[in-house]
Design a protein around this motif. Sequence first.
Motif, PDB file in Angstrom:
ATOM      1  N   LYS A  54       0.836  -1.198   0.000  1.00 32.90           N
ATOM      2  CA  LYS A  54       0.000   0.000   0.000  1.00 32.90           C
ATOM      3  C   LYS A  54       0.870   1.247   0.000  1.00 32.90           C
ATOM      4  CE  LYS A  54      -4.427   1.197   0.716  1.00 32.90           C
ATOM      5  NZ  LYS A  54      -5.509   0.733  -0.124  1.00 32.90           N
ATOM      6  N   VAL A  55       0.435   2.255  -0.763  1.00 38.11           N
ATOM      7  CA  VAL A  55       1.110   3.547  -0.806  1.00 38.11           C
ATOM      8  C   VAL A  55       0.100   4.620  -0.419  1.00 38.11           C
ATOM      9  CG1 VAL A  55       2.322   5.238  -2.247  1.00 38.11           C
ATOM     10  CG2 VAL A  55       2.620   2.785  -2.685  1.00 38.11           C
ATOM     11  N   LEU A  56       0.523   5.530   0.435  1.00 34.35           N
ATOM     12  CA  LEU A  56      -0.261   6.719   0.732  1.00 34.35           C
ATOM     13  C   LEU A  56       0.440   7.890   0.071  1.00 34.35           C
ATOM     14  CD1 LEU A  56      -2.437   8.434   2.163  1.00 34.35           C
ATOM     15  CD2 LEU A  56      -0.882   8.538   4.137  1.00 34.35           C
ATOM     16  N   PHE A  57      -0.220   8.509  -0.905  1.00 34.73           N
ATOM     17  CA  PHE A  57       0.306   9.718  -1.535  1.00 34.73           C
ATOM     18  C   PHE A  57      -0.286  10.923  -0.825  1.00 34.73           C
ATOM     19  CE2 PHE A  57       0.279   6.729  -5.215  1.00 34.73           C
ATOM     20  CZ  PHE A  57       1.632   6.754  -5.498  1.00 34.73           C
ATOM     21  N   ILE A  58       0.578  11.846  -0.415  1.00 33.31           N
ATOM     22  CA  ILE A  58       0.129  13.112   0.150  1.00 33.31           C
ATOM     23  C   ILE A  58       0.493  14.178  -0.865  1.00 33.31           C
ATOM     24  CG2 ILE A  58       0.366  14.759   2.043  1.00 33.31           C
ATOM     25  CD1 ILE A  58       1.010  12.388   3.881  1.00 33.31           C
ATOM     26  N   SER A  59      -0.539  14.813  -1.434  1.00 28.24           N
ATOM     27  CA  SER A  59      -0.306  15.784  -2.504  1.00 28.24           C
ATOM     28  C   SER A  59      -1.105  17.058  -2.270  1.00 28.24           C
ATOM     29  CB  SER A  59      -0.687  15.174  -3.862  1.00 28.24           C
ATOM     30  OG  SER A  59      -2.076  14.928  -3.919  1.00 28.24           O
ATOM     31  N   THR A  60      -0.797  18.048  -3.080  1.00 22.78           N
ATOM     32  CA  THR A  60      -1.544  19.304  -3.079  1.00 22.78           C
ATOM     33  C   THR A  60      -2.327  19.375  -4.385  1.00 22.78           C
ATOM     34  OG1 THR A  60       0.201  20.538  -4.196  1.00 22.78           O
ATOM     35  CG2 THR A  60       0.301  20.458  -1.780  1.00 22.78           C
ATOM     36  N   ILE A  83      -4.880   8.361  -1.858  1.00 23.30           N
ATOM     37  CA  ILE A  83      -4.404   9.719  -2.118  1.00 23.30           C
ATOM     38  C   ILE A  83      -5.053  10.641  -1.101  1.00 23.30           C
ATOM     39  CG2 ILE A  83      -4.272  11.613  -3.781  1.00 23.30           C
ATOM     40  CD1 ILE A  83      -4.827   9.461  -5.979  1.00 23.30           C
ATOM     41  N   TRP A  84      -4.226  11.461  -0.487  1.00 24.36           N
ATOM     42  CA  TRP A  84      -4.747  12.476   0.411  1.00 24.36           C
ATOM     43  C   TRP A  84      -4.275  13.823  -0.092  1.00 24.36           C
ATOM     44  CZ3 TRP A  84      -2.628  15.340   4.859  1.00 24.36           C
ATOM     45  CH2 TRP A  84      -3.631  16.013   5.559  1.00 24.36           C
ATOM     46  N   ASP A  85      -5.228  14.608  -0.592  1.00 33.59           N
ATOM     47  CA  ASP A  85      -4.919  15.953  -1.077  1.00 33.59           C
ATOM     48  C   ASP A  85      -5.060  16.926   0.082  1.00 33.59           C
ATOM     49  OD1 ASP A  85      -4.447  15.310  -3.796  1.00 33.59           O
ATOM     50  OD2 ASP A  85      -6.591  15.194  -4.147  1.00 33.59           O
ATOM     51  N   ILE A  86      -3.969  17.613   0.383  1.00 33.31           N
ATOM     52  CA  ILE A  86      -4.006  18.569   1.483  1.00 33.31           C
ATOM     53  C   ILE A  86      -4.420  19.940   0.956  1.00 33.31           C
ATOM     54  CG2 ILE A  86      -2.332  17.347   2.895  1.00 33.31           C
ATOM     55  CD1 ILE A  86      -0.209  19.286   1.940  1.00 33.31           C
ATOM     56  N   LYS A  87      -5.162  20.656   1.776  1.00 31.93           N
ATOM     57  CA  LYS A  87      -5.615  21.996   1.377  1.00 31.93           C
ATOM     58  C   LYS A  87      -4.497  23.017   1.497  1.00 31.93           C
ATOM     59  CE  LYS A  87     -10.524  21.402   2.483  1.00 31.93           C
ATOM     60  NZ  LYS A  87     -10.600  20.028   2.310  1.00 31.93           N
ATOM     61  N   SER A  88      -3.684  22.862   2.532  1.00 33.20           N
ATOM     62  CA  SER A  88      -2.590  23.800   2.756  1.00 33.20           C
ATOM     63  C   SER A  88      -1.284  23.031   2.892  1.00 33.20           C
ATOM     64  CB  SER A  88      -2.834  24.617   4.025  1.00 33.20           C
ATOM     65  OG  SER A  88      -1.671  25.353   4.350  1.00 33.20           O
ATOM     66  N   LYS A  89      -0.357  23.315   2.000  1.00 32.63           N
ATOM     67  CA  LYS A  89       0.935  22.616   2.044  1.00 32.63           C
ATOM     68  C   LYS A  89       1.786  23.024   3.245  1.00 32.63           C
ATOM     69  CE  LYS A  89       2.516  25.760  -1.513  1.00 32.63           C
ATOM     70  NZ  LYS A  89       2.870  25.864  -2.904  1.00 32.63           N
ATOM     71  N   THR A  90       1.323  23.995   4.014  1.00 34.43           N
ATOM     72  CA  THR A  90       2.058  24.407   5.207  1.00 34.43           C
ATOM     73  C   THR A  90       1.405  23.902   6.499  1.00 34.43           C
ATOM     74  OG1 THR A  90       0.868  26.509   5.326  1.00 34.43           O
ATOM     75  CG2 THR A  90       2.946  26.481   4.085  1.00 34.43           C
ATOM     76  N   ASP A  91       0.359  23.092   6.390  1.00 33.13           N
ATOM     77  CA  ASP A  91      -0.354  22.596   7.568  1.00 33.13           C
ATOM     78  C   ASP A  91       0.342  21.348   8.118  1.00 33.13           C
ATOM     79  OD1 ASP A  91      -2.092  21.921   9.579  1.00 33.13           O
ATOM     80  OD2 ASP A  91      -3.893  22.242   8.363  1.00 33.13           O
ATOM     81  N   VAL A  92       1.452  21.561   8.795  1.00 39.32           N
ATOM     82  CA  VAL A  92       2.273  20.477   9.335  1.00 39.32           C
ATOM     83  C   VAL A  92       1.470  19.555  10.260  1.00 39.32           C
ATOM     84  CG1 VAL A  92       4.289  19.967  10.775  1.00 39.32           C
ATOM     85  CG2 VAL A  92       4.429  21.717   8.991  1.00 39.32           C
TER      86      VAL A  92
END
Length: 158
Positions: A54-60, A83-92
């Motif tokens: 399994k791969v989890l991709f974290i993308s914008t 796939i998990w698309d994040i809304k803010s690439k700075t939301d650590v």
Amino acid sequence: MSELRLEGLPSFLKSADKLQLAGNFKYLVSIVGYSPEPPIMFIKALRQDNNLKKVLFISTSQSRTKVDIIVNETSLKPSEFDIWDIKSKTDVPKIYEKIKEFARKFPHKEILIDATAGTKPMTAAAVMAGAILNLKVAYADYAKYDQERRRPVPESQF
């Protein structure tokens, strides 16, 4: 440390035919940026022994199209990735929480985080998650960088 050979790679990864990974990783968290090469390299390496499950991709929203390229180049089946698309690439904190949620499902010693791509905050979140959750973190580096194209020079990645 086992040496995994990468076969049948696209031409841009031709020289990156070896990737040293210590461990038997079955699950990959991949931070996706504008360059699909690092995730492709890690997926191909982990598939060598048919270990990858399994791969989890974290993308914008800006890097989402690169996930399609990665999936196509590696022939991942829909059941083999999320796939998990994040809304803010700075939301650590949110990136950390998503990695933590993924890690709860699998043995930690079988999870590898590819922190190569993405923005600096995304990479920081991935490294932080690895440190806190005791997960292995990997980074594909390069010897030469093309400033004009803003990417590693082919055949210089290691």
